[in-house]
Enzyme design. Structure first.
Site, mmCIF file in Angstrom:
data_model
loop_
_atom_site.group_PDB
_atom_site.id
_atom_site.type_symbol
_atom_site.label_atom_id
_atom_site.label_comp_id
_atom_site.label_asym_id
_atom_site.label_seq_id
_atom_site.Cartn_x
_atom_site.Cartn_y
_atom_site.Cartn_z
ATOM 1 N N GLN A 90 -0.011 -0.274 -5.803
ATOM 2 C CA GLN A 90 -1.177 -0.591 -4.982
ATOM 3 C C GLN A 90 -1.670 0.667 -4.264
ATOM 4 O OE1 GLN A 90 -0.673 -3.910 -2.321
ATOM 5 N NE2 GLN A 90 -2.599 -3.549 -1.257
ATOM 6 N N GLN B 47 0.833 -1.202 0.000
ATOM 7 C CA GLN B 47 0.000 0.000 0.000
ATOM 8 C C GLN B 47 0.870 1.256 0.000
ATOM 9 O OE1 GLN B 47 -0.227 -2.563 2.172
ATOM 10 N NE2 GLN B 47 -2.364 -3.001 2.730
ATOM 11 N N ARG C 92 -13.080 -5.330 -6.478
ATOM 12 C CA ARG C 92 -13.477 -6.297 -5.453
ATOM 13 C C ARG C 92 -14.040 -5.530 -4.267
ATOM 14 N NH1 ARG C 92 -8.227 -8.517 -2.181
ATOM 15 N NH2 ARG C 92 -6.977 -6.618 -2.152
#
Length: 565
Positions: free
Chosen positions: A380, A358, A470
């Site tokens: 990400q 992240q 998602r």
């Protein structure tokens, strides 16, 4: 992203349009009379019938129900006050836990994040309380979208706090104190969402002839000039807003230049010079250069317009990452919090790389913010659309896993979305929207965009699985419409978070997409996924979903209010 691992297999709010609606009062709005007690009970039942947490709703209204002279404002304020009290308890808990976390740097950082988030939540609740307490309550219905956006942000901030806490026992302790606050916030959202019915229950009737279609009002302003702009706009503001995306000819308040030719050498220094009593736009021109600094547009810095010399020329860069020891919240190279932030022709990047996990390039929680001709590059978690109503136009966004994520109410329009090559054994997911409560007005809309692979990914695009998104949270909501999807998009379209989590409660929709990756015949069969028709898609247009007709037109940024066809 906060609270997840990399996917391997796996106050003052800017509203630049001013509009007033008139509510015709049929009677005085009181519910007293010969049978005040039964009337009060009926009123509580009516209000709470719209909510999911009816017990919490009724408890929050117990005190006000005993007041026979209370009106609808008192009831709504009671729900907001109860919510604020619960959030304050969590804030106090996070502050007390900080004392014990001094020897645990990561926990200390997460609790400091909690303090920041819960402070913002309290601010939003106080602003909501003030709005409801406003004597000029005939505008409440017209401003309900504004109020719902603030309340949705409260839920987002509570979730951000919880997601970042690394210690399970402390996280559960925090969760327990925030559970009631989240429930009460969701109740408030439900009540505001059914405001017309609530008003009718108190004997109030909206006058449809007096309701204006824009539905927006700027706090602290009441007048609109003949040219359609708020009267407090300066001549420079009008020239800026009429520029339709071009900054030429606009005189900035300050200039930032690395070579010393401006007023400041850094963007941070220019922001520190923001006047305390600033009215109208504060314009910052950032000359070409790579600005290696971590920048935050603070919550008290409203109405900033920042522009550069182009997204490949004026670049803000950083390399903080989750793997490097930072919470996702703190990895952002640039953070926009202050309301009404507008940005044009700038680039934002995080160079931590795919192995940094992240690592955010741009984090936005600015209500009614807009980005035009900008670029966001990372891997990400590139673009963190955290909270508030947001609009992106003619931008480039690149990344790998969940690289557009958050819980704002955002529309990304006419943008190029580039999927990059991830680490070995990783898959790509373009979005991960974080709506956690059913009455939140949040969601992510990708409209008339191109989703394509980067050149490095192209030769192996069929070997590396790429999905449209998602579900990060239970009520995750994402709509992709009238966009071009390249051939590398997996025919399933969407990827589960974990097992069956959120598959029945999410809302994922596609409408009139084109390109070889747009075929829906082989899409997943989740209960929450649908291919929608035009009427349903209209709900997610700029005009309706973020009320763009009431504020984006004043930013000077071009936009499509409805559908292309």
């Amino acid at each position: 992203m906060i609270g997840k691992v990399a996917a391997s297999g796996i106050s003052l709010i800017l509203v630049v349009g001013v509009a007033l609606a008139v509510v015709a009062v049929v009677h005085n709005g009181k519910h007293g009379g010969d049978d005040g007690v039964s009337s009060s009970s009926k009123m509580v039942n009516t209000l709470c019938s719209h909510t999911d947490y009816k017990g919490a709703c009724q408890q929050s209204l117990e005190a006000v129900a005993k007041n026979s002279s209370a009106d609808y404002k008192d009831y709504i304020k009671a729900v907001l006050e109860a919510t604020a009290n619960q959030v304050s308890k969590s804030l106090n808990l996070s502050q007390s836990l900080l004392v014990d976390a001094k020897d645990n740097p990561r926990l200390k950082m997460s609790l400091e994040d909690c303090k920041d988030m819960l402070d913002l939540a309290v601010d939003q609740l106080q602003a909501s309380f003030s709005m409801v307490g406003d004597k000029d309550m005939h505008t409440l219905n017209d401003r309900s979208d504004e109020l719902k956006s603030w309340l949705s942000s409260v839920v987002t901030y509570a979730e951000t706090c919880l997601d970042g806490v690394p210690e399970p026992k402390i996280q559960e302790n925090m969760r327990e104190t925030l559970r009631n606050a989240s429930a009460l916030t969701d109740n408030a959202l439900a009540i505001i969402s059914e405001l017309s019915k609530v008003l009718e229950a108190f004997g109030l009737k909206l006058d449809p002839k007096a309701l204006n279609s824009g539905g927006r009002r700027l706090l602290g302003t009441t007048e609109v000039g003949a040219d359609g702009f708020p009267t407090w706009f300066s001549a420079a503001d009008r020239k800026l807003m009429a520029a339709a995306g071009r900054a030429a000819g606009v005189k900035p308040n300050v200039v930032v230049a690395k070579d010393g030719s401006g007023n400041f050498n850094t963007i941070s220094a220019a922001l520190k010079a923001y006047p305390k009593n600033q009215k109208g736009r504060y314009i910052i021109y950032v000359k070409a250069g790579v600005y290696d600094e971590y920048i935050t547009v603070e919550k008290n810095m409203a109405n900033i317009f920042m522009y550069g010399d182009g997204p490949r020329k004026t670049i803000v860069t950083g390399n903080k990452s989750n793997r490097g020891g930072f919470s996702t919240f703190r990895t952002a190279s640039f953070s926009a919090i202050g309301p009404g932030f507008i940005c044009k022709s700038m680039g934002f990047r995080n160079t931590a790389g795919p192995d940094g996990h992240q690592a955010v390039a741009l984090r936005v929680q600015s209500e009614m913010s807009a980005f035009f001709n900008c670029r966001m590059d990372a891997y990400q978690d590139t673009l963190y659309v955290q909270a508030g109503r947001q609009f992106y136009r003619n931008c480039v966004i690149s990344g790998t896993i969940d690289f557009i994520f958050g819980d704002s109410t955002a529309v990304i329009q006419n943008c190029k979305i580039i999927v990059r090559k991830p680490m070995d054994n990783q898959l790509n997911t373009v979005t991960a929207q974080g709506r956690s409560k059913s009455h939140e007005t949040t969601g992510l809309v990708i409209h008339n965009c191109n989703i394509v692979p980067e050149a490095k990914l192209f030769p192996m695009r069929f070997k590396i699985q790429t999905y449209l998104g998602r579900p990060w949270k239970e009520f995750s909501r994402t709509v992709i419409m009238e966009s071009t999807l390249a051939d590398f998009v997996n025919p399933d379209g969407w990827y589960p978070w974990a097992g069956n989590f959120a598959l029945d409660t999410l809302y994922y929709a596609e409408y009139a997409n084109r390109g070889p990756g747009a075929a829906t015949t082989r899409r997943i069969k989740w209960k929450g996924f649908r291919v929608i028709g035009r009427n349903e898609a209209l709900q997610f247009t700029v005009g309706r979903f973020i009320g763009g007709d009431g504020w984006i037109k004043y930013t000077g940024i071009p936009y499509l209010a409805g559908l292309k066809r």
